[in-house]
Design an enzyme around this catalytic site. Structure first.
Site, PDB file in Angstrom:
ATOM      1  N   SER A 339      34.889  41.566  43.940  1.00 16.86           N
ATOM      2  CA  SER A 339      34.580  40.167  43.698  1.00 16.86           C
ATOM      3  C   SER A 339      35.836  39.340  43.406  1.00 16.86           C
ATOM      4  CB  SER A 339      33.556  40.072  42.550  1.00 16.86           C
ATOM      5  OG  SER A 339      32.978  38.802  42.483  1.00 16.86           O
ATOM      6  N   ASP A 350      47.731  37.257  51.451  1.00 12.37           N
ATOM      7  CA  ASP A 350      47.832  36.321  52.574  1.00 12.37           C
ATOM      8  C   ASP A 350      49.002  35.364  52.407  1.00 12.37           C
ATOM      9  OD1 ASP A 350      45.671  37.514  53.705  1.00 12.37           O
ATOM     10  OD2 ASP A 350      44.320  35.792  53.547  1.00 12.37           O
ATOM     11  N   LYS A 364      32.806  42.946  47.902  1.00 10.64           N
ATOM     12  CA  LYS A 364      31.849  41.921  47.486  1.00 10.64           C
ATOM     13  C   LYS A 364      32.477  40.549  47.705  1.00 10.64           C
ATOM     14  CE  LYS A 364      29.211  39.851  43.827  1.00 10.64           C
ATOM     15  NZ  LYS A 364      29.826  38.534  44.063  1.00 10.64           N
TER      16      LYS A 364
END
Length: 510
Positions: A339, A350, A364
């Site tokens: 999560s 990224d 998740k």
């Protein structure tokens, strides 16, 4: 005690609380007061859940679950008409069953709403009673009544992974690496998390007899421990010898960002860092705002995530006016990283701030909303799916690490080596204390052991840990392998045994 095992509370993210929209064509505008909670839950699920459920699905789910629960708990045979497909028909059937079988509205509320939720096939959408909601919020805010340890399920056993300083568990002598076998005689082996939590829950000051097994001593212990009110730390940090920082984030409660800020400042105070390891292993998530707070302490500005709702509407969440860092980051991840932890890890990767070390994460990638119902009850509803800044899918997939490492100690070592650390010192005492470059780390099973064979006493160590230093992947065929002082292609190992400790020094090849 529930906070100590917050994987149940962990797999969620929060956004702004939604107002309840009307749906006059589906739900009567003014249902009877006794049916308001069911009517509200039905409307919220119908209008907001990401799966876009159908009316007949929710109605039949409610009726079927009531029938099953009445059979199991009351011995009643309630027949469900599969033609019932409107809320009015649901309402009529509930009123008939209540009158005919003396069922309470409270029972019908819980059974009906749980039945609706079950039809969604979504483990993150849940119905909470008022008591469960209070416990859930305490979990997220890291306030609990318990013993003072965190655990994880390993091979159907409850493995204690951390003992909180100055807690009743520490005072009783419980150690990381112990297995919790029973609570007041009730066995925990094979328990799921909810069952284990029920065994451990109790009032402040109440006593429990905990049966633990200590692998390193090959014996079981029965310890009487009192439950206490505890505020569990969310973040702790240290500084490895070699100018590398280490920060462990256990959960993303509302204070995680502040605690991360303070720990980062503390370990950076003496001298600037050359690298940072962020440990998100077994961190199941928490508040989105806290994950964003942590990201803002590592990057000045950038996209944190994309969220997409059930209508395909996409929203971008950004970090603004943050504080950039000038050193590389490694994030430790495993199957329990979920999560908000996956969100933070994916975003930092990224933006080329961090690399991930460990195993594939939980997967998740959905965001939930807490919506209050009558009488203090609530629904937690999945509203959106989210993606990393580069649109990497997380939900049901997880994040692939940049450096794949299975062993928990080897994950730390590989993270440090990838940051350019040239000297590693591993020290393990007979008491089970384990340090890497002067930082104490939880140890679930020994890194080193003494082994005696025909040639005499020798030192063996976890093969995966030795492989992480030597690069010899063939070592993985065994659990423990002999280790000795010698030159390897990757560097030099010197291993020594003193009276009550084993030390290994690895110096990487230049």
């Amino acid at each position: 005690m529930r906070k100590l095992f917050n994987r149940l509370a962990a797999a969620l993210l929060f956004s702004v609380l939604l107002a309840a929209p009307g749906h006059a064509q589906t739900v009567p505008s003014q249902p009877p007061q006794s049916l308001l909670e069911i009517a509200d839950a039905y409307r919220y699920l119908l209008e907001n859940h990401i799966s876009r459920p159908e009316t007949v699905q929710l109605v039949q789910g409610a009726l079927t679950n009531i029938s099953e629960q009445a059979k199991e708990k009351k011995g009643l045979d309630l027949s469900v008409d599969t033609r019932d497909d409107t809320f009015e028909e649901l309402q009529q059937q509930l009123e008939e069953w209540r009158k005919q079988h003396s069922l309470t509205w409270k029972q019908l509320h819980q059974w009906a709403i749980t039945g609706m939720v079950d039809t969604l096939g979504d483990p993150h959408t849940m119905f909470f009673t008022a008591d469960e909601l209070r416990q859930f919020r305490d979990d997220l805010e890291n306030e609990t009544v318990g013993f003072g340890f965190r655990f994880q399920v390993e091979d159907q056993y409850l493995l204690i992974k951390q003992v909180i300083p100055d807690s009743p568990a520490e005072a009783a002598g419980i150690e990381a690496g112990d297995y919790l076998l029973a609570v007041d005689g009730a066995k925990t082996a094979g328990s799921n998390l909810e069952e284990a939590i029920n065994h451990l829950r109790g009032e402040e000051g109440s006593l429990a007899v905990l049966t633990v097994y200590r692998p390193k001593e090959k014996r079981s212990l029965e310890l009487t421990v009192a439950r206490a009110y505890l505020i569990m730390p969310e973040v702790w940090g240290a500084r490895f010898a070699g100018d590398i920082g280490y920060i462990n984030i256990a959960t993303f409660g509302s204070d995680a960002g502040y605690q991360f800020r303070d720990e980062l400042a503390r370990i950076s105070a003496a001298a600037s860092l050359k690298g940072l390891i962020i440990d998100l292993r077994d961190n199941g998530g928490g508040f989105l705002s806290s994950a964003r707070d942590v990201a803002s302490l590592l990057m000045e500005e950038g996209l944190l995530m994309h969220t997409v709702n059930r209508n395909g509407v996409e929203i971008e969440t950004w970090v603004r006016n943050g504080r950039p860092i000038s050193y590389p980051v490694r994030i430790l991840v495993n199957q329990g990283t979920a999560s908000a932890s996956e969100l933070l890890a994916g975003a930092l990767r990224d933006h080329q701030i961090a690399k991930l070390v460990g195993t594939v994460t939980f997967g998740k990638g959905s965001a939930q909303q807490i919506i209050p119902l009558n009488d203090g009850d609530a629904l937690k509803i999945t509203l959106e799916e989210y993606y990393t800044p580069n649109r990497t899918v997380i939900n049901h997939v997880g994040l692939q690490p940049d450096i794949t490492v299975e062993d928990d100690v080897a994950q730390v070592l590989k993270g440090m080596l990838s940051l350019g650390v040239k000297r590693l010192e591993l020290l393990e005492t007979e008491g089970g204390q384990f340090t890497v470059n002067d930082v104490s780390l939880p140890l679930y099973r020994p890194v080193f052991k003494s082994s005696v064979d025909s040639s005499g006493e020798r030192i063996v160590m976890r093969s995966a840990v030795l492989a992480s230093l030597t690069g010899d992947t063939s070592l993985a065929e065994a659990d423990y392998v002999p280790v000795q002082s010698r030159l390897y292609p990757t560097g030099t190992i010197e291993v020594t045994r003193e009276e009550k400790q084993i030390k290994l020094i690895f110096v990487a090849k230049e």
